[in-house]
Structures are given as structure tokens and as C-alpha cells.
Design a protein around this motif. Structure first.
Motif, PDB file in Angstrom:
ATOM      1  N   GLY A 270       0.819  -1.207   0.000  1.00 29.33           N
ATOM      2  CA  GLY A 270       0.000   0.000   0.000  1.00 29.33           C
ATOM      3  C   GLY A 270       0.850   1.253   0.000  1.00 29.33           C
ATOM      4  N   SER A 271       0.327   2.324   0.629  1.00 29.78           N
ATOM      5  CA  SER A 271       1.000   3.625   0.625  1.00 29.78           C
ATOM      6  C   SER A 271       2.026   3.700   1.744  1.00 29.78           C
ATOM      7  CB  SER A 271      -0.026   4.745   0.779  1.00 29.78           C
ATOM      8  OG  SER A 271       0.605   6.003   0.798  1.00 29.78           O
ATOM      9  N   ASN A 272       3.189   4.269   1.438  1.00 31.00           N
ATOM     10  CA  ASN A 272       4.261   4.456   2.416  1.00 31.00           C
ATOM     11  C   ASN A 272       4.735   5.905   2.365  1.00 31.00           C
ATOM     12  OD1 ASN A 272       5.278   1.529   3.410  1.00 31.00           O
ATOM     13  ND2 ASN A 272       4.571   1.418   1.301  1.00 31.00           N
ATOM     14  N   ASN A 273       4.860   6.523   3.549  1.00 33.60           N
ATOM     15  CA  ASN A 273       5.336   7.899   3.656  1.00 33.60           C
ATOM     16  C   ASN A 273       6.751   7.931   4.197  1.00 33.60           C
ATOM     17  OD1 ASN A 273       2.896   8.980   2.753  1.00 33.60           O
ATOM     18  ND2 ASN A 273       2.041   9.049   4.821  1.00 33.60           N
ATOM     19  N   TRP A 274       7.510   8.925   3.782  1.00 35.84           N
ATOM     20  CA  TRP A 274       8.850   9.140   4.307  1.00 35.84           C
ATOM     21  C   TRP A 274       9.152  10.632   4.287  1.00 35.84           C
ATOM     22  CZ3 TRP A 274      12.995  10.955   1.162  1.00 35.84           C
ATOM     23  CH2 TRP A 274      12.697  11.061  -0.200  1.00 35.84           C
ATOM     24  N   SER A 275      10.136  11.042   5.053  1.00 39.73           N
ATOM     25  CA  SER A 275      10.486  12.457   5.138  1.00 39.73           C
ATOM     26  C   SER A 275      11.982  12.601   5.378  1.00 39.73           C
ATOM     27  CB  SER A 275       9.705  13.148   6.258  1.00 39.73           C
ATOM     28  OG  SER A 275       9.963  12.524   7.504  1.00 39.73           O
ATOM     29  N   VAL A 276      12.459  13.834   5.278  1.00 37.55           N
ATOM     30  CA  VAL A 276      13.876  14.147   5.485  1.00 37.55           C
ATOM     31  C   VAL A 276      13.973  15.247   6.535  1.00 37.55           C
ATOM     32  CG1 VAL A 276      16.011  14.998   4.435  1.00 37.55           C
ATOM     33  CG2 VAL A 276      14.469  13.519   3.120  1.00 37.55           C
ATOM     34  N   VAL A 277      14.889  15.079   7.481  1.00 40.13           N
ATOM     35  CA  VAL A 277      15.196  16.110   8.470  1.00 40.13           C
ATOM     36  C   VAL A 277      16.682  16.423   8.371  1.00 40.13           C
ATOM     37  CG1 VAL A 277      15.344  16.672  10.922  1.00 40.13           C
ATOM     38  CG2 VAL A 277      13.338  15.473  10.041  1.00 40.13           C
ATOM     39  N   VAL A 278      16.999  17.699   8.211  1.00 46.84           N
ATOM     40  CA  VAL A 278      18.390  18.143   8.157  1.00 46.84           C
ATOM     41  C   VAL A 278      18.705  18.861   9.465  1.00 46.84           C
ATOM     42  CG1 VAL A 278      20.107  19.497   6.937  1.00 46.84           C
ATOM     43  CG2 VAL A 278      18.273  18.370   5.659  1.00 46.84           C
ATOM     44  N   ASN A 279      19.679  18.355  10.189  1.00 47.03           N
ATOM     45  CA  ASN A 279      20.113  18.986  11.437  1.00 47.03           C
ATOM     46  C   ASN A 279      21.351  19.828  11.172  1.00 47.03           C
ATOM     47  OD1 ASN A 279      22.182  18.615  13.954  1.00 47.03           O
ATOM     48  ND2 ASN A 279      20.075  18.957  14.645  1.00 47.03           N
ATOM     49  N   GLU A 280      21.228  21.134  11.471  1.00 47.66           N
ATOM     50  CA  GLU A 280      22.344  22.068  11.320  1.00 47.66           C
ATOM     51  C   GLU A 280      22.764  22.543  12.708  1.00 47.66           C
ATOM     52  OE1 GLU A 280      21.693  24.842   7.770  1.00 47.66           O
ATOM     53  OE2 GLU A 280      19.657  24.289   8.385  1.00 47.66           O
ATOM     54  N   PRO A 281      24.022  22.429  13.057  1.00 47.03           N
ATOM     55  CA  PRO A 281      24.465  22.853  14.392  1.00 47.03           C
ATOM     56  C   PRO A 281      24.104  24.300  14.704  1.00 47.03           C
ATOM     57  CG  PRO A 281      26.182  21.607  13.293  1.00 47.03           C
ATOM     58  CD  PRO A 281      25.117  21.840  12.277  1.00 47.03           C
ATOM     59  N   ALA A 282      24.093  25.155  13.673  1.00 46.53           N
ATOM     60  CA  ALA A 282      23.862  26.576  13.931  1.00 46.53           C
ATOM     61  C   ALA A 282      22.388  26.912  14.100  1.00 46.53           C
ATOM     62  CB  ALA A 282      24.454  27.406  12.796  1.00 46.53           C
ATOM     63  N   SER A 283      21.491  26.164  13.433  1.00 46.42           N
ATOM     64  CA  SER A 283      20.086  26.566  13.442  1.00 46.42           C
ATOM     65  C   SER A 283      19.108  25.453  13.792  1.00 46.42           C
ATOM     66  CB  SER A 283      19.709  27.137  12.070  1.00 46.42           C
ATOM     67  OG  SER A 283      19.967  26.184  11.047  1.00 46.42           O
ATOM     68  N   GLY A 284      19.570  24.254  14.099  1.00 51.71           N
ATOM     69  CA  GLY A 284      18.680  23.181  14.512  1.00 51.71           C
ATOM     70  C   GLY A 284      18.155  22.357  13.351  1.00 51.71           C
ATOM     71  N   ASN A 285      16.932  21.798  13.530  1.00 53.86           N
ATOM     72  CA  ASN A 285      16.358  20.869  12.559  1.00 53.86           C
ATOM     73  C   ASN A 285      15.439  21.573  11.578  1.00 53.86           C
ATOM     74  OD1 ASN A 285      17.645  18.739  13.809  1.00 53.86           O
ATOM     75  ND2 ASN A 285      15.879  18.180  15.062  1.00 53.86           N
ATOM     76  N   THR A 286      15.508  21.130  10.326  1.00 52.26           N
ATOM     77  CA  THR A 286      14.571  21.566   9.295  1.00 52.26           C
ATOM     78  C   THR A 286      13.990  20.321   8.648  1.00 52.26           C
ATOM     79  OG1 THR A 286      15.945  23.512   8.864  1.00 52.26           O
ATOM     80  CG2 THR A 286      14.244  22.971   7.247  1.00 52.26           C
ATOM     81  N   SER A 287      12.642  20.244   8.605  1.00 49.43           N
ATOM     82  CA  SER A 287      11.968  19.050   8.087  1.00 49.43           C
ATOM     83  C   SER A 287      11.440  19.292   6.687  1.00 49.43           C
ATOM     84  CB  SER A 287      10.805  18.649   9.007  1.00 49.43           C
ATOM     85  OG  SER A 287      11.279  18.333  10.301  1.00 49.43           O
ATOM     86  N   PHE A 288      11.445  18.226   5.898  1.00 44.74           N
ATOM     87  CA  PHE A 288      10.939  18.276   4.531  1.00 44.74           C
ATOM     88  C   PHE A 288      10.087  17.033   4.295  1.00 44.74           C
ATOM     89  CE2 PHE A 288      15.041  20.352   4.747  1.00 44.74           C
ATOM     90  CZ  PHE A 288      14.805  21.576   4.147  1.00 44.74           C
ATOM     91  N   GLY A 289       8.962  17.214   3.627  1.00 46.48           N
ATOM     92  CA  GLY A 289       8.076  16.097   3.352  1.00 46.48           C
ATOM     93  C   GLY A 289       6.745  16.288   4.069  1.00 46.48           C
ATOM     94  N   PRO A 290       5.901  15.248   4.182  1.00 47.28           N
ATOM     95  CA  PRO A 290       6.225  13.876   3.782  1.00 47.28           C
ATOM     96  C   PRO A 290       6.123  13.656   2.273  1.00 47.28           C
ATOM     97  CG  PRO A 290       3.992  13.957   4.613  1.00 47.28           C
ATOM     98  CD  PRO A 290       4.560  15.341   4.799  1.00 47.28           C
ATOM     99  N   PHE A 291       6.881  12.642   1.820  1.00 49.54           N
ATOM    100  CA  PHE A 291       6.814  12.157   0.451  1.00 49.54           C
ATOM    101  C   PHE A 291       6.216  10.755   0.501  1.00 49.54           C
ATOM    102  CE2 PHE A 291      10.638  14.724   1.159  1.00 49.54           C
ATOM    103  CZ  PHE A 291      10.327  15.840   0.382  1.00 49.54           C
ATOM    104  N   SER A 292       5.698  10.269  -0.612  1.00 50.42           N
ATOM    105  CA  SER A 292       5.015   8.973  -0.578  1.00 50.42           C
ATOM    106  C   SER A 292       5.313   8.162  -1.830  1.00 50.42           C
ATOM    107  CB  SER A 292       3.504   9.161  -0.438  1.00 50.42           C
ATOM    108  OG  SER A 292       2.965   9.748  -1.601  1.00 50.42           O
ATOM    109  N   PHE A 293       5.176   6.842  -1.674  1.00 50.96           N
ATOM    110  CA  PHE A 293       5.226   5.924  -2.811  1.00 50.96           C
ATOM    111  C   PHE A 293       4.306   4.751  -2.503  1.00 50.96           C
ATOM    112  CE2 PHE A 293       8.671   4.649   0.001  1.00 50.96           C
ATOM    113  CZ  PHE A 293       8.487   3.283   0.118  1.00 50.96           C
TER     114      PHE A 293
END
Length: 676
Positions: A270-293
Motif C-alpha cells: 500500500g501507501s508508504n510515507n517518508w520524510s527528510v530532516v536536516v540537522n544544522e548545528p547553527a540553526s537546529g532541525n529543518t523538516s521536509f516532506g512527507p513524500f510517498s510511494f
């Protein structure tokens, strides 16, 4: 455009407010191309003017003798990169100061004679890093000051973009100040001065797979392009790939703009979701998504005989899915009334055994390697002619332990091999299967722990019974099948010496298809041997051969029928039957004729038992009659028995050895009785 004009200063205030309220990527503090002249700049010393000899525009600033040119106002230049273009005539020397407040700044000095310096000035103390280099004259050089996590770097490039030299200095207490352009000697020009913050959030692009795209591989490669302009100042980001529950699939440390990938093998149907989180020491976490297939999520149930969907069942069918997980097994149930079962949420890359029992169809256990490889199962109608086989496993190699080995039985459906049955052999080392009669199947052994699998070979079920799969020590696999059945007619051991003697030979394959088979009839007597009939056949199912033989004038010899065969799996064999050719008596109603022909009425395997039994009974009755009628002596009674047995020996009902033993026994008992 002069950013020190009134309108530009207002725009700069708005830009700063935006920088404070929300993250802004690529925020430019200053860009100066001197197209508006020297507005926003103050000449401290020397003689500075606008020249048309510029880098790309129409104007630049020029000095022909020692002097300073400072930007109006101040700005914070901590963690702000700067670039500038400088043009040196022969023997000229320039200097560029960043964050100049009179006591703290960075300075880059370029001497066309061949010296490049870069250093930080803190509280009036100078720490220049000096090197010698070939500095081209009369071309626009590019100077870059880049802040990094632990230091500050100065890069000097020629007009073509080739690096001339790179110098690095520790981070100093440089913050709010001005930009100062200095002509130390000769003719110097400056143009295209930029300063911009490098402390920015990362971005990602080209995330794949996405938008619900359908996947067909068990392991999905997730990828995304990660970009962060802080990489220029030595930033190190950590990129996390997360599944739909927020669990980490993988993490990667990134120090430059590049594509980051992760392999995800735990997705479900069925459907599956995923996402990306980029952690930067200077500014913390930034999230992207969700993406699906998407993965295939439906399992269809079809009729094995005609491949039609079972969408008109009289009652719902319960399917039980058994997922092996080491020493434990997970059991999941699904129901369907239209022949389509949803497996949404179940593992898509794991093997399972599905147990299906639908009304009007034979119960089935079917091994499915994964939902990616097979999205249909097949049930055989109970009305279809079928064979019940018990398949056993004997493993002498140690590679196919019964508790971790499955037998996969496939059948050609619509031009491809489809799995119709299969399960683990288990502790008993056996598996019961119900297979369509006389339909070619293929068997495969698979060790689910090691992934090793071998094709057992073709198998055409003809008869019920046990079939043994043997794995030799060398790893060879052999399916021990029933040999073809050969029937001979007549079933008695003799034939008549006539001109049209009929023999019937029937060859039936039992479980292995016949590649070839032959029937040969050979006549033998004491002096000669002759082939009377020979035929070669290739029918895989076998058949019946009925040769008519001319046996007239061949009495006293014998006829041997030889059947040779070779099966599709390479097995060879031979069956034979020998018939005595007997004389046909002229008076068919005479005693000898009748007695001689009785043997032709008795089945061959029982003939000798029957005739011997009759001969003994008749001999006993004859002896009893003689003893009762004549009150004869014991010797006379014995002679009667031996004589009767001799008669039966003449017509070939018993062998001569019986008469010989009987006669010698009579003589011995008579001698003992008379004291001899």
C-alpha cells in the motif's frame, strides 16, 4: 546600484527585519558595482575617482596613489563572506579590510610584485599570513573572504577563475565595522564588492520516490539533493531519512552540496510515507516532506483451471497468512468476498505461506516469495481430476533442513510459471499436495534462511502416492518417481503355436513422462534366435502395442517380450515377459489337449502354484481310491502316487524334480519297512 542611498538604506532596514523574523536564504548585506559613482563612500585620503575600466559594468573605482576609501555606516560582518574584484597595474599593491572599526578587522593584501597576505587585526595587533605567488597584472582578480566554523579563509583567483593562492587565519574578534579599500602603491581599481550572510538553513530538492509512484523492488532507494550555503564556511549537517512513523531509516553526515540516499527495505504493502530532516548545528532541525510511494497491496484469488477471478463465491473466504520470523511465526487474517484481499500494511518484502479454503475448491497452502513477486494465488476446483501426493524430503547435504526448506510447486499459466502450492516440510519432512492430473508441473526447493534454491525438475502427476525428493551429499537433487507400469496380455505363461497369435503390451507412465520406449519380441529355441517384432515409440503418456505373431511350427520354443523405456528425468528401465510356445493338439477335446490348454486359462503369476496344487490333490485322491478298492500294500499306494505325479509331469503341470523326489522317497521308505 549604490546601497548607501536613502532608498537603499530603507530597503536594507526591511531586509534586516525579514532576517530577524524568518530564515532568509542568500540574504545580501551589500553589493557595490559603483554604477552610481561614489555615493555611500568616503574618501579618507588619496585621490579616488570613477573609471570606465570596470569588470562587467560601465564603472569602477580607481586610485593612482596611496589612499583610503571607506564605506559609510557600519554593519556586523561576523560570519559574513565578502568578495571583491581588484585590478592591479604593474607593481601596484592593494588592501581590502572587512569589518574595519579601526582596531579589529580582517585584511587581504595583494602585491602585483608577487606577495599575498591575509591576516586578522585584533586590538591593533596584526597577525598576517604571507605567501609569495605569481600575481597577474592588468586583469581583474577575484578575492574571496570566507568564514568557516574554526577559521577564516582568503582565496585569490585570476580572471579565468583559477586559484592563485589560499591563506587561512584563526577567527578573530571582528564584528561591526566598515569596508575599507586601500591603495598602498601604484594604480589600483576595485569593483563588484559583495557581502552576504552564510548562516542559513539547508534545503533539499528532487526527493524521490514521491507523488505515490508505484515501486516494484523490495528495497527502495530514497534520495534527495541537499544544499547548504553554510558548507562554504565549514558547516557539517546531518541528514536523517524517516519513515511514516518517524523512525530513522538512516542518517548521513554531509559537508557539501550533494545527493544523499538511503535504502529502505521495511516498507509495507500500500501507501508508504517518508520524510527528510536536516540537522544544522547553527540553526537546529529543518523538516521536509512527507513524500510517498506505493507498493502492490492486493492479492487476487483465481481459478487454476481457467485463471478466472473468484468473484462470485457463495460465502466469504478467510485467508491466513503465516510470516516466519526466526523461531516465531506471525499469523494475519484477511477476508474477501470478491476474490481480492487487501494486504495493506503488511510486509511487502517478506515471504509468507497463505492458507486458502474456498467452497467448491480444494484447500491450498501456497508459498509466496513476496507480494512484489506474486500478487495472485490459484485454487483448483474440487471437481477437477487431481492426484494426491505425499512429497517427502531426504537431505544428505545439510543444505536443506526440513524446518527451513519450502517446496514450491509451479504450473505454467498464461505462458509463465506460477506458484500454485508450497509450504515448509517441517518437522515431519513431508508435504501433502493436491495437483491437477496429468498436467506438467515444476518443483523448486528453497532454503528460506540462506536463500539457496534449486530446481528439482519437471513432474507430471499421474497417480496417488508418496514421492521422495533426495538431496545427495554433493548437493544434487533427484525426484524419485514411480517407474512406468508395463502390462502383458495374455497373463499366462504360454501361447499357442498358431499363425495369428495375439500379444498385447500396455505401457503407462506413472509420475515421470516418457521420453521414448520400445517393444521387441524375440523367439528362441535350442538352435536359433529371431526377432519377430520391433517398434520404437515417443508418446509421453505411453500406449498399447498389439503385434500379431506367426508362431506356427515354432512349438517347443519360447517368446520373450522386451519393453525398454527412458523417462524425461533420465531414468532408464526394462521389463520382460517370456511365454512358452505350446503345440496345438489335433483333437481339441482329447484329455491331453484339454489338460494341456488349462494352463492358458490361469494368470501367469499363479500358474505353477495352481497346477502343482491340482497335481498333488489328484495324486492323493488316486492313492486313497487304490487303497480303498484293492486293500493294496503301502508300496502299491506309493507307486500310485508317483505314477500320478509322473502323468502330471508329462503334461508339464509339475516339474520332473517332484517326480524324482517322490520316487526316491518311496524306495527309501519301502527299504526301511522291509528292513533292508
Amino acid at each position: 546600484m549604490n546601497l548607501r542611498s536613502e532608498g537603499a538604506r530603507f530597503a536594507l532596514v526591511i531586509l534586516v527585519l525579514l532576517l530577524v523574523s524568518a530564515p532568509v536564504l542568500g540574504a545580501t548585506y551589500q553589493f557595490e558595482d559603483f554604477e552610481d559613482g561614489l555615493d555611500g563612500w568616503t574618501e579618507s585620503s588619496g585621490s579616488w575617482s570613477i573609471t570606465s575600466t570596470s569588470y562587467e559594468g560601465t564603472q569602477a573605482v580607481e586610485s593612482t596613489s596611496f589612499g583610503y576609501l571607506r564605506s559609510n555606516g557600519t554593519a556586523n560582518y561576523t560570519d559574513v563572506n565578502a568578495t571583491f574584484r581588484v585590478y592591479l597595474e604593474p607593481d601596484a599593491t592593494s588592501r581590502f579590510r572587512l569589518g574595519d572599526d579601526g582596531t579589529d578587522y580582517y585584511r587581504a593584501t595583494v602585491d602585483q610584485a608577487g606577495t599575498v597576505e591575509f591576516g586578522g587585526v585584533s586590538d591593533g595587533g596584526v597577525t598576517d599570513n604571507t605567501t609569495t605567488a605569481t600575481v597577474p597584472a592588468d586583469e581583474w582578480l577575484l578575492g574571496e573572504i570566507r568564514w568557516r566554523s574554526d577559521d577564516v579563509q582568503f582565496i585569490l583567483k585570476d580572471q579565468a577563475g583559477n586559484t592563485i593562492t589560499t591563506l587561512t587565519e584563526p577567527r578573530e574578534n571582528v564584528g561591526t565595522g566598515q569596508i575599507t579599500l586601500i591603495d598602498l602603491s601604484g594604480t589600483v581599481r576595485f569593483d563588484d564588492i559583495t557581502t552576504e550572510t552564510r548562516n542559513r538553513d539547508a534545503t533539499i530538492s528532487n526527493a524521490t520516490p514521491s507523488a505515490g509512484s508505484l515501486q516494484t523492488e523490495s528495497s527502495v532507494e530514497l534520495s534527495a539533493d541537499v544544499a547548504d550555503e553554510d558548507f562554504d564556511i565549514g558547516a557539517t549537517d546531518t541528514v536523517y531519512f524517516l519513515d511514516g512513523t518517524g523512525a530513522t531509516i538512516s542518517s548521513t553526515t554531509v559537508t557539501e552540496n550533494r545527493t544523499v540516499t538511503a535504502n529502505w527495505s521495511g516498507a509495507n504493502a500500500g501507501s508508504n510515507n517518508w520524510s527528510v530532516v536536516v540537522n544544522e548545528p547553527a540553526s537546529g532541525n529543518t523538516s521536509f516532506g512527507p513524500f510517498s510511494f506505493e507498493y502492490p497491496q492486493n492479492l487476487t484469488i483465481k481459478n487454476e483451471s481457467d485463471t478466472q477471478l473468484l468473484d462470485n463465491l457463495s460465502e466469504p473466504v478467510t485467508l491466513r497468512f503465516y510470516y516466519e520470523n526466526g523461531s516465531t511465526a506471525e499469523v494475519v487474517e484477511r477476508q474477501t468476498s470478491n476474490g481480492i484481499a487487501s494486504l495493506s500494511g503488511l510486509p511487502v518484502d517478506r515471504s509468507f505461506v497463505v492458507v486458502a479454503d474456498a467452497p467448491g475448491y480444494l484447500p491450498r497452502r501456497i508459498f509466496v516469495s513476496s507480494l512484489l513477486e506474486q500478487q495472485s494465488i490459484y485454487l483448483l476446483p474440487s471437481s477437477a481430476q487431481h492426484v494426491e501426493n505425499l512429497l517427502t524430503l531426504q537431505d544428505y547435504s545439510g543444505d536443506y533442513a526440513p524446518d527451513e526448506t519450502v517446496l514450491i510447486i509451479q504450473r505454467s499459466i498464461n505462458g509463465s510459471w506460477e506458484t500454485v502450492q508450497g509450504d515448509y516440510f517441517g518437522a515431519t519432512g513431508e508435504y501433502s499436495a493436491q495437483l491437477a492430473y496429468n498436467v506438467r508441473h515444476r518443483m523448486i526447493l528453497r532454503n528460506t534462511r540462506t536463500g539457496d534454491q534449486k530446481v528439482v525438475g519437471p513432474y507430471t502427476p499421474i497417480s496417488d502416492g508418496t514421492k521422495n525428493i533426495k538431496v545427495t551429499r554433493e548437493g544434487d537433487i533427484e525426484l524419485v518417481l514411480d517407474a512406468p507400469r508395463v502390462l502383458f496380455d495374455p497373463s499366462v505363461g504360454s501361447v499357442s503355436a498358431v499363425s495369428n497369435t495375439q500379444l498385447v503390451v500396455t505401457v503407462d507412465n506413472q509420475s515421470s513422462e516418457l521420453r521414448s520406449w520400445s517393444v521387441e519380441v524375440i523367439y528362441r529355441n535350442q538352435t536359433a534366435q529371431e526377432t519377430l517384432f520391433l517398434t520404437n515409440e515417443t508418446s509421453p503418456e505411453g500406449g498399447t502395442i498389439s503385434p500379431a505373431l506367426d508362431l506356427s511350427e515354432r512349438a517347443g520354443g519360447n517368446v520373450t517380450v522386451l519393453v525398454n523405456y527412458t523417462t524425461e528425468d533420465g531414468q532408464t528401465g526394462q521389463r520382460s515377459e517370456t511365454f512358452i510356445v505350446r503345440e496345438t493338439f489335433a483333437n481339441q477335446y482329447s484329455l491331453l489337449s484339454v489338460l494341456g490348454n488349462i494352463g492358458t486359462m490361469i494368470p501367469s503369476p499363479n500358474l505353477s502354484i495352481f497346477t502343482t496344487f491340482i497335481a498333488i490333490i489328484v495324486s492323493v485322491l488316486a492313492a486313497t481310491g487304490v487303497a480303498s478298492a484293492f486293500r493294496a500294500s503301502t508300496e502299491l499306494v506309493g507307486v500310485t502316487v508317483v505314477g500320478t505325479l509322473a502323468f502330471f509331469s508329462i503334461i508339464n503341470w509339475i516339474g520332473v524334480p517332484i517326480v524324482f523326489v517322490s520316487g526316491m522317497s518311496l524306495i527309501a521308505f519301502a527299504a526301511l519297512r522291509r528292513g533292508l
